[in-house]
Enzyme design. Structure first.
Site, PDB file in Angstrom:
ATOM      1  N   SER A  37       0.851  -1.194   0.000  1.00 45.53           N
ATOM      2  CA  SER A  37       0.000   0.000   0.000  1.00 45.53           C
ATOM      3  C   SER A  37       0.882   1.238   0.000  1.00 45.53           C
ATOM      4  O   SER A  37       2.024   1.194   0.460  1.00 45.53           O
ATOM      5  CB  SER A  37      -0.863   0.026   1.254  1.00 45.53           C
ATOM      6  N   ASP A  38       0.356   2.336  -0.524  1.00 46.55           N
ATOM      7  CA  ASP A  38       1.025   3.595  -0.245  1.00 46.55           C
ATOM      8  C   ASP A  38       0.886   3.802   1.262  1.00 46.55           C
ATOM      9  O   ASP A  38       0.038   3.173   1.916  1.00 46.55           O
ATOM     10  CB  ASP A  38       0.418   4.756  -1.033  1.00 46.55           C
ATOM     11  N   TRP A  39       1.700   4.674   1.808  1.00 46.97           N
ATOM     12  CA  TRP A  39       1.783   4.794   3.278  1.00 46.97           C
ATOM     13  C   TRP A  39       0.452   5.306   3.860  1.00 46.97           C
ATOM     14  O   TRP A  39       0.093   6.468   3.709  1.00 46.97           O
ATOM     15  CB  TRP A  39       2.955   5.696   3.637  1.00 46.97           C
TER      16      TRP A  39
END
Ligand code: BGC
Length: 760
Positions: A231-233
């Site tokens: 995932s993106d952060w």
């Protein structure tokens, strides 16, 4: 490690250990399981340098990271149009990661530049999906050749920073495939990134993190992706659902909260243990791919890599205007003006921010020369003219033979996290350029920016050099170009419109609240400006050189091909000037006639060639079906319409120098689906179908009494033959029923069934 071995390890893990493996141990590491010997694995930003945080982690570039080498950002490296160069830069990054124990570098970032306003455009490559995916593919291959992974990002349709964690990119199927997916597709299929990073936003109502259609069906089933998706952060919204959708690793750590949800879901039967096992296997596969190929002897030689950053920068600088002013003589009295000559803006803000080990400014690069004067001209902290600085700059410029103004966008104008509000440069800098150009006829502007700017002074200066955000060696690279030690060879990977309002996304960019309709569809960048025949400031693919190139002998290995075959296209390029140089040869394809709405032409391949004065080289391209195809929403696949296509060789998208026409035959027939709404005109496209339809419909003498009758009736009622023909052409099959004739709806339905049977 073999798949079997990994399965064996997973079989020994407890449910809790597996759940924990699917989320970061902290900001930058995957979980370790000591009792099974599973090591933690570090990931770091990316994309144009290593942002390895040893201490406190953050995803906004706030806390310190180790000293590293900052290469030119994506906006610039794309302008090189040089795959080899990107590959070499990737190799360098890969080695740096090996030296620093980083298993995956978070990049490249390939999102399409839908608008010049996107705050993160500086990290992205292009408005054109082929350029984006080819450049990304080259970088990925380079990094991964060092046994370090990449994470192509941000998948998918993350084209603005405004409300990036909640916005919903509403995009039609064809546009998604031709533009937004295509930016990833080539790179994923050809270069096989070890990981993919999903974006924060939604795509047509579903968050990227939970989007089964794109994370699983597209990425894995159709493109063959075999790494792990992270995932993106902070992009995970619904851990269990996201896992089912194909999101393997959540980053950063959820602090155990989501691990518990996963455990609970498996225990309750809501989540199958197999889905969890698969995610863990994918993560471990990459962890071990890196671990087993660790190269502990590599040294991170920052000074050596600085030289590499300089070489890359030299190829990313686009010469936009040159009225016989460049290159400058090394001996002439020259005034360097502007803060950025002393303190260049060479990278963007946010997660890609590198703690550069050194920076070479232009002033530093000319230190030993003795003939360069300097005036700071403006301050970029506030957009306010400082009269004293302005006056000093004008005086310094007057006293010299030429003035070079180092201008551009301050940090506050573009960054990750927010979008630009307009396309203008600071007023104080525009004023400085105007005033200096009035006083000094030989004025050149060097720009430091991550995205297009308006240039109200374009006709008042003699030279314009687009340095983009050129990395830590930018000053040296710019001087090499200014003084002709290096011949500029970059081309714009994006259009510079005259003004923001010209941009196709202007009316709908950033959307309303969270809804962002991509109303311009496939007409992004030059696809739009060309179709509208609009004047632009500088077109896609444009860039000047200190030498000249000529093109001839555009040839093909066949004039005609089936869409299952490939075609070889070659062209000779000659350096007709006096200086060695590199040229970006661009091949565009145009469908001469189409039943669907298509761009005027699309870039289908490019190559960069280096030529000594007088030297000639033959450049060869191979085109397959995809080069001629559009994405058919009827087939849910790429489709070529049989017919003629123009192959165009261009020096830019607006400077086509050679054209040749070829024919491509489709081997796929688009099935016709008849309904009672199908028009007579569409039925006529199949003579056999029309024969059947006429037979049924002729019952209605008034409407289908035969051509002659119709014509005489038309004449008597003063209806033009054209109108009569159009009435029939656009009449739906159910039309005669509506007009109260003798054909019934049951007749029409039976006809529709017969026509559909023909298609089977
Ligand atoms: C950015 C990513 C980056 C991540 C980690 C996010 O905010 O969108 O591009 O890789 O942070 O720093």
């Amino acid at each position: 490690m073999t798949a079997e071995k990994i399965k064996e390890i997973v079989a020994q893990m407890t449910l809790e250990e597996k759940a924990a493996m699917c989320s970061g141990a902290d900001f930058w590491h995957t979980e370790a399981v000591a009792r099974l010997g599973i090591p933690a694995s570090m990931v770091s930003d990316g994309p144009h340098g290593l942002r390895k945080q040893d201490q406190e982690g953050d995803h906004l570039g706030v806390n310190e990271s180790i000293k590293a080498v900052c290469f030119p950002a994506g906006c610039g490296t794309a302008a090189s149009f040089n795959r080899e160069l990107l590959r070499t830069m990737g190799e360098t990054l890969g080695s740096e990661c090996q030296a620093e124990g980083v298993s995956v570098i978070l990049g490249p970032a390939v999102n399409i530049k839908r608008s010049p306003l996107c705050g993160r455009n500086f990290e992205y490559y292009s408005e054109d999906p082929l350029v984006a995916s080819e450049m990304a593919g080259a970088l990925i291959s380079g990094v991964q050749s060092k046994n370090v992974g990449t994470s192509i990002k941000h998948f998918l349709a993350n084209n603005q920073e405004t409300r990036r964690m909640s916005s919903d990119s509403r995009i039609d199927e064809r546009t998604l495939h031709e533009i937004y997916l295509a930016a990833f597709e080539g790179a994923v299929k050809k270069a096989k990134p070890w990981t993919v990073m999903c974006s924060y936003n939604k795509i047509n109502g579903t968050y990227a993190a939970g989007n089964y259609q794109y994370l699983t069906e597209t990425l894995r089933d159709q493109w063959g992706f075999d790494g792990y998706v992270m995932s993106d952060w902070g992009a995970v919204n619904s851990r269990v659902e996201d896992l089912k959708a194909g999101l393997d690793l959540e980053m950063p750590s959820s602090g155990g909260v989501n691990d518990k949800l996963i455990v609970g879901a498996v225990e309750s039967g809501e989540l199958s243990g197999e889905v969890l096992d698969t995610a863990v296997e994918r993560i471990l596969n990459i962890v071990y791919r890196y671990e087993e190929n660790r190269d502990r002897n590599v040294v991170f030689d920052r000074d050596k890599d600085h030289e590499m950053a300089r070489r890359v920068a030299e190829e990313t600088i686009v010469l936009l205007k040159n009225d016989d002013i460049l290159p400058l003589s090394e001996q002439a009295e020259i005034a360097f003006i502007g803060k950025y000559a002393m303190k260049p803006r060479y990278q963007g803000g946010g997660s890609s921010h590198i703690n550069s080990h050194k920076v070479t400014s232009a002033m530093e690069a000319v230190k030993g020369m003795g003939n360069i004067t300097f005036a700071v001209g403006y301050d970029d902290q506030a957009d306010q003219t400082d009269e004293k600085l302005l006056e000093e700059a004008v005086e310094t410029a007057k006293r010299a033979k030429a003035a070079v103004i180092f201008a551009g966008l301050p940090d506050a104008f573009e960054s990750e996290g927010f979008d630009r509000k307009h396309m203008a440069m600071p007023d104080c800098q525009n004023e400085l350029i105007e005033k200096v150009a009035e006083a000094q006829p030989n004025t050149i502007v060097v720009l430091h920016n991550g995205s297009p700017v308006e240039m109200p002074w374009v006709n008042k200066v003699k030279g314009i050099v687009e340095a983009y955000l050129g990395g830590q060696a930018v000053g040296a690279a710019v001087c090499d170009i200014l003084f002709g030690r290096v011949n500029p060879s970059a081309k714009l990977p994006e259009t510079f419109p005259l003004k923001l309002e010209d941009n196709p996304s202007y009316l709908s960019y950033i959307g309303e609240e969270d809804v962002v309709e991509y109303r311009e569809g496939i007409f992004v960048g030059y696809r739009y400006y060309d179709k509208k025949k609009m004047e632009v400031l500088f077109p896609f693919g444009y860039g000047l050189s200190y030498t000249t190139f000529s093109y001839d002998h555009l040839s093909v290995d066949k004039e005609r091909m089936k869409d299952t075959e490939v075609m070889t296209v070659s062209v000779d390029v000659t350096n007709t000037g006096n200086m060695a140089g590199k040229e970006v040869v661009q091949l565009y394809v145009a469908d001469r006639e189409s039943t669907v709405i298509r761009p005027v032409k699309e870039l289908r391949d490019f190559a960069k060639v280096e030529l000594a004065p007088g030297e000639k080289k033959t450049v060869t391209f191979t085109l397959d079906k995809r080069a001629f195809a559009y994405y058919s929403v009827r087939l849910h696949d790429w489709h070529v319409e049989t017919g003629e296509f123009d192959l165009m060789i261009g020096k830019s998208s607006r400077d086509i120098v050679l054209t040749r026409t070829v024919t491509v035959e489709s081997t796929v027939r688009l099935p016709m689906v008849y309904t009672t709404d199908t028009t007579m005109g569409d039925v006529k496209k199949n003579p056999r179908a029309w024969e059947i339809a006429r037979e049924v419909l002729k019952k209605d003498k008034d409407l289908f009494g035969g051509q002659e009758e119709a014509e005489s009736e038309a004449a008597s009622e003063a209806i033009s033959a054209e109108m009569n023909a159009a009435m029939e052409e656009y009449m739906p099959l159910r039309g005669p029923v509506n007009f109260g004739g003798q054909v019934t709806m049951a007749d029409v339905q039976a006809l529709v069934d017969r026509l559909n049977a023909l298609e089977e």
